[in-house]
Design a protein around this motif. Structure first.
Motif, PDB file in Angstrom:
ATOM      1  N   SER A   8      17.345  -0.905   4.886  1.00  0.00           N
ATOM      2  CA  SER A   8      15.993  -1.215   5.326  1.00  0.00           C
ATOM      3  C   SER A   8      15.735  -0.757   6.756  1.00  0.00           C
ATOM      4  O   SER A   8      14.611  -0.880   7.241  1.00  0.00           O
ATOM      5  N   GLY A 119       0.414  -7.519   2.332  1.00  0.00           N
ATOM      6  CA  GLY A 119       0.802  -8.446   1.294  1.00  0.00           C
ATOM      7  C   GLY A 119       0.635  -7.875  -0.098  1.00  0.00           C
ATOM      8  O   GLY A 119       0.022  -6.817  -0.294  1.00  0.00           O
ATOM      9  N   ARG A 120       1.150  -8.611  -1.091  1.00  0.00           N
ATOM     10  CA  ARG A 120       1.106  -8.123  -2.464  1.00  0.00           C
ATOM     11  C   ARG A 120      -0.332  -8.004  -2.965  1.00  0.00           C
ATOM     12  O   ARG A 120      -0.680  -7.029  -3.635  1.00  0.00           O
ATOM     13  N   SER A 170       6.282  -1.187  -2.914  1.00  0.00           N
ATOM     14  CA  SER A 170       6.636  -2.574  -3.226  1.00  0.00           C
ATOM     15  C   SER A 170       8.146  -2.768  -3.188  1.00  0.00           C
ATOM     16  O   SER A 170       8.641  -3.809  -2.719  1.00  0.00           O
ATOM     17  N   ARG A 173       9.219  -2.913   0.398  1.00  0.00           N
ATOM     18  CA  ARG A 173       8.830  -4.199   0.980  1.00  0.00           C
ATOM     19  C   ARG A 173       9.789  -5.312   0.533  1.00  0.00           C
ATOM     20  O   ARG A 173      10.183  -6.168   1.333  1.00  0.00           O
ATOM     21  N   LEU A 174      10.179  -5.299  -0.735  1.00  0.00           N
ATOM     22  CA  LEU A 174      11.139  -6.288  -1.212  1.00  0.00           C
ATOM     23  C   LEU A 174      12.475  -6.159  -0.494  1.00  0.00           C
ATOM     24  O   LEU A 174      13.113  -7.169  -0.153  1.00  0.00           O
ATOM     25  N   GLN A 176      12.931  -5.003   2.521  1.00  0.00           N
ATOM     26  CA  GLN A 176      12.758  -5.493   3.879  1.00  0.00           C
ATOM     27  C   GLN A 176      12.737  -7.024   3.908  1.00  0.00           C
ATOM     28  O   GLN A 176      13.352  -7.642   4.792  1.00  0.00           O
ATOM     29  N   ASP A 177      12.027  -7.632   2.948  1.00  0.00           N
ATOM     30  CA  ASP A 177      11.991  -9.097   2.890  1.00  0.00           C
ATOM     31  C   ASP A 177      13.382  -9.666   2.632  1.00  0.00           C
ATOM     32  O   ASP A 177      13.770 -10.689   3.221  1.00  0.00           O
ATOM     33  N   HIS A 178      14.145  -8.992   1.753  1.00  0.00           N
ATOM     34  CA  HIS A 178      15.501  -9.454   1.472  1.00  0.00           C
ATOM     35  C   HIS A 178      16.386  -9.333   2.707  1.00  0.00           C
ATOM     36  O   HIS A 178      17.186 -10.238   3.005  1.00  0.00           O
ATOM     37  N   GLU A 180      15.379  -9.422   5.799  1.00  0.00           N
ATOM     38  CA  GLU A 180      14.954 -10.459   6.739  1.00  0.00           C
ATOM     39  C   GLU A 180      15.518 -11.828   6.339  1.00  0.00           C
ATOM     40  O   GLU A 180      15.937 -12.619   7.197  1.00  0.00           O
ATOM     41  N   GLU A 181      15.540 -12.087   5.054  1.00  0.00           N
ATOM     42  CA  GLU A 181      16.108 -13.349   4.576  1.00  0.00           C
ATOM     43  C   GLU A 181      17.602 -13.416   4.882  1.00  0.00           C
ATOM     44  O   GLU A 181      18.119 -14.474   5.266  1.00  0.00           O
TER      45      GLU A 181
END
Length: 404
Positions: A8, A119-120, A170, A173-174, A176-178, A180-181
């Motif tokens: 990412s 956002g989605r 998408s 983005r997933l 990147q969110d993962h 960050e988590e």
């Protein structure tokens, strides 16, 4: 570093506002040239005679291409308004018979950017808007049969690329969110590990000292009138132990007050307190003897300096075990074995007391304190082996193996 964090990193740099703004303005001239190249003939000055190079209509078309491509420069910071403007330009271009596929390719890139940065719901709205505009542009001026043929013909690739851009965005983005988590979870784990480390240090430092102080204070109280010299000696031990504990607490709290930059908030002590090690066992044994328990330390193997974390953990394990003997075992004798092996350090602490019970519970059981749990955590962090429990012949045994 986790794989998700590595994968990412590049999309995160590309999706930064400054990077996208620079990329948009760099892409604007190339997009203007593409739009100019797809306009109706005659358009290309390189294929015209020199005397026709200055035709006003060519310069007008060139200016129109630049005007159409100009919004791309703001796409990095305002992707949704630029996307809407491109769709309007596509509809107008179709009305005047100009090819629209360059505009839809640019719209696909913006759909990718929106899917990554927004956002989605916003990404889905952008996808639906581009597909609706593409359907209208392709089929608006055709009969039903011809419109269906056009929508399912070669021009359908524009719709496919739009959906592909949304899927790719998408997915990024997933990721990147993962990532960050994962970073948030790593930060939480680091905080929890630091809290446990501080709790272990405070427990090992304070429990031993307070236990020794309590024993010496009780002895001084009993003999203060009949044996003033003995009471004075006990008070001296209390003073020494209290000062050592206070010094250790000051250094520990001073380290906690240091910010991330490494510069302490308060005054810095002249010399940092050295970490406890196996070399401090003699002082520990002397303090325990004053408390009424004889500790016999036996050394095996070639004594040598070990890593600081191993030395500290070994000393804390012995210290906590001896403290438990003094406070809970009702023992008169304790044997400590320290064996240096080729690839491990073995510790064994054995007493001849009552099997290690605290308030009716065995040491290490719920409600019996944190000493055994802290020792087990120390050994686990060093990937060693730990065991503890009452001995069949009486007393209590603590054993640890620390890889070196």
């Amino acid at each position: 570093m986790p794989r998700a964090l590595k994968s990412s990193a590049l999309p995160a740099r590309l999706s930064s506002p400054s990077g996208l703004a620079t990329l948009g303005w760099c892409a604007m001239p190339a997009f203007a040239l593409l739009v100019y190249g797809t306009m109706p003939l005659p358009l290309h000055p390189v294929f015209l005679p020199p005397d026709r190079f200055v035709r006003p209509d060519l310069w007008a078309l060139g200016g129109l291409a630049v005007l159409i491509a100009l919004p791309i420069g703001w796409a990095g910071r305002r992707p949704l308004p630029v996307l809407g403007l491109l769709l309007v330009e596509a509809f107008v271009a179709r009305t005047f018979g100009v090819r629209t596929w360059p505009l839809f390719l640019a719209a696909d890139v913006l759909v990718l950017q929106v899917a990554i940065t927004c956002g989605r719901r916003t990404a889905v709205a952008a996808l639906v808007g581009v597909l609706a505009c593409w359907t209208l542009v392709v089929a608006a001026y055709l009969p039903a049969a011809a419109a269906f043929a056009a929508l399912t013909g070669p021009s359908s690739m524009l719709g496919v690329t739009t959906v592909g851009a949304w899927v790719l965005g998408s997915w990024i983005r997933l990721r990147q969110d993962h990532a960050e988590e994962l970073r948030a979870q790593a930060a939480i784990r680091a905080v929890q590990a630091e809290r446990l480390r501080i709790a272990r240090e405070l427990h090992d430092m304070v429990a031993h000292s307070i236990g020794a102080i309590a024993i010496q204070a009780g002895a001084a109280k009993r003999v203060i009138e009949t044996q003033p010299a003995g009471a004075r000696e006990a008070l001296g031990v209390i003073e020494t132990t209290s000062r050592e504990t206070l010094t250790g607490l000051r250094h520990l709290l001073g380290a906690l007050r240091e910010p991330d930059s490494g510069r302490p908030v308060g005054p810095v002590p002249a010399a940092a307190a050295p970490a406890a090690s196996l070399a401090d066992l003699e002082r520990l044994v002397a303090g325990t003897a004053d408390a009424g328990v004889r500790v016999d330390v036996r050394w095996r193997g070639l004594r040598r300096p070990l890593a600081a974390e191993i030395e500290l953990s070994a000393f804390r394990i012995i210290q906590e075990s001896v403290t438990n003997v003094v406070r809970h075992a009702n023992a008169a004798h304790c044997r400590v074995l320290v064996e240096y092996g080729a690839d491990e350090l073995c510790l064994e602490i054995v007493d001849d007391g009552g099997g290690g019970r605290v308030g009716g519970r065995s040491v290490g059981q719920p409600g019996a304190g944190y000493g055994i749990a802290g020792m087990r955590e120390r050994v686990g962090l060093l990937r060693g082996q730990f065991s503890s429990g009452p001995r069949p012949e009486g007393g209590f045994r603590v054993a640890a193996r620390l890889p070196v």
